[in-house]
Motif scaffolding. Structure first.
Motif, PDB file in Angstrom:
ATOM      1  N   ASP A   1       0.830  -1.210   0.000  1.00 39.56           N
ATOM      2  CA  ASP A   1       0.000   0.000   0.000  1.00 39.56           C
ATOM      3  C   ASP A   1       0.862   1.257   0.000  1.00 39.56           C
TER       4      ASP A   1
ATOM      5  N   ALA B   1       3.620   3.360  -9.238  1.00 38.07           N
ATOM      6  CA  ALA B   1       2.814   3.808 -10.372  1.00 38.07           C
ATOM      7  C   ALA B   1       3.455   4.998 -11.086  1.00 38.07           C
ATOM      8  N   GLU B   2       4.038   5.897 -10.298  1.00 42.59           N
ATOM      9  CA  GLU B   2       4.697   7.057 -10.901  1.00 42.59           C
ATOM     10  C   GLU B   2       6.002   6.627 -11.582  1.00 42.59           C
TER      11      GLU B   2
ATOM     12  N   ASP C   1       1.699   4.319  -4.955  1.00 40.47           N
ATOM     13  CA  ASP C   1       1.795   5.573  -5.700  1.00 40.47           C
ATOM     14  C   ASP C   1       3.188   5.760  -6.292  1.00 40.47           C
TER      15      ASP C   1
END
Length: 392
Positions: free
Chosen positions: A380, A387-388, A384
């Motif tokens: 978790d 993904a970036e 982000d």
């Protein structure tokens, strides 16, 4: 092990001022006293079951196995623990010990934020103030865990000096601890630091291996051929390995970060390229310069970018009981995505290093061999960032 001075072979000890040695010895005495009591054991066992959700299951990753080809891959699902990783196992023990000793504040460092979240949770549970020091780079990178720590009520200190990552967070937290070591408790987040912490954190984390050994035998009628786990400081690996150390048939493999490559300066491959030195109050293998100072280290996984490693790991390497391998960033990211899309399990970047190694190894072994991976945490916190990075 360790011996009375806190040494595992030639590693460990208390490389600290005499006044701190007396404080550490008080912690050791209190720990040995409390750990023998039925009340403490019962309370910890009850919290493991009803708060953490133990035992964590073992999962046969059939689709990952099929994709890798060869040996069967199994996952010890520490990612399913409350707070999302193995860290809660020792944080509960340390928080209970701090309360038992009448400490007024618990201090700690954190890299990826998993130790910080777990300790903040444990301190909220037992009702003791908590202060977490975290590198500024890691704060930006691990935003979900930063938010959790604040919600849980801990004081979060951003560390802006040096590399602004884990090693500097340790330095900062230790500086705060030195202001009042009699009343503060430094809850070290791995099997590192001065004695008795490598022993104490190992003992609390050994629940992983005890469960896994029994579960695997119940499910498969035999022990795994290989057990593997990622290694930064080394707590999740030591927690898993301890139960298997006397099983000669079981190969143990620690997996550390090769970062951008072992031929670059951007890695944290302490076991592969380190030499003996002193760091944060103990002797271990370290990545150091010609003056014995810790080198800047790097890993895509914030929880692994540490220039040292637990002293027991160093000893286990010396006696050739554990083999240590290195996985680079690309292999780690590939494993992160592969496990997510093959099994619907998003691993922590730290744990993805062990998954990457397991899939490489599986392809070299026959299908009747088995590999047990300690999946030490969930991803978790990393979603982000990944993904970036991968432009998903």
């Amino acid at each position: 092990m360790p011996d009375q001075r806190g040494y595992f072979g030639e590693y460990g000890g208390q490389i600290i001022p005499p006044e701190l040695q007396s404080v550490m010895n008080e912690i050791d005495v209190a720990y040995e006293e409390i750990r023998q009591t039925k009340a403490f054991q019962d309370e910890l066992a009850d919290l493991y079951a009803k708060y953490v959700g133990r035992p964590s299951p073992i999962f046969h990753a059939k689709r990952l196995t099929e994709k890798a080809g060869g040996a069967q891959i199994y996952l010890k699902r520490e990612d399913l623990n409350h707070t999302g990783a193995h860290k809660i196992n020792h944080c509960l023990g340390e928080a209970l010990l701090a309360k038992f000793m009448g400490k007024t504040k618990v201090l700690a460092e954190t890299g990826a934020g998993q130790h910080g979240v777990a300790l903040a949770s444990a301190c909220a549970l037992v009702g003791i103030p908590c202060e977490i020091h975290m590198g500024a780079i890691d704060i930006a990178k691990e935003h979900p865990n930063v938010v959790k720590m604040k919600i849980l009520g801990c004081k979060l200190v951003s560390v802006d000096r040096g590399t602004q990552t884990l090693k500097d967070a340790v330095d900062s937290a230790f500086d705060e601890y030195l202001l009042d070591p009699q009343n503060y408790f430094y809850a070290i987040g791995s099997v590192v630091g001065p004695h008795p912490f490598p022993k104490m954190v190992r003992d609390f984390q050994s629940i992983i291996g005890k469960e896994a050994r029994q579960q695997f035998q119940q499910q498969n009628g035999t022990l795994p051929d290989v057990v593997t786990a990622c290694v930064g400081g080394g707590s999740n690996a030591m927690g898993m390995f301890t139960a298997f150390l006397d099983d000669d048939s079981v190969e143990l493999v620690g997996v550390e970060p090769a970062g951008k490559g072992l031929d670059t300066n951007d890695h944290a491959a302490t076991m592969t390229l380190g030499t003996k030195g002193a760091l944060h109050g103990f002797e271990c293998l370290t990545l150091q310069d010609e003056n014995g100072e810790p080198l800047p280290v790097y890993s895509i996984a914030s929880g692994l970018d540490y220039p040292g490693v637990g002293p027991q790991h160093c000893h286990l390497k010396d006696i050739k009981r554990v083999r240590y391998e290195a996985i680079d960033d690309k292999e780690c990211l590939d494993a992160f995505i592969t496990l997510s899309r093959c099994e619907g399990i998003i691993p922590a970047l730290e744990s993805a290093h062990a998954v990457a190694y397991a899939t490489k190894l599986a392809a070299t072994l026959p299908a009747d061999k088995t590999i047990l991976v300690n999946l030490s945490g969930r991803g978790d916190k990393d979603a982000d960032f990944v993904a970036e990075t991968l432009a998903l």
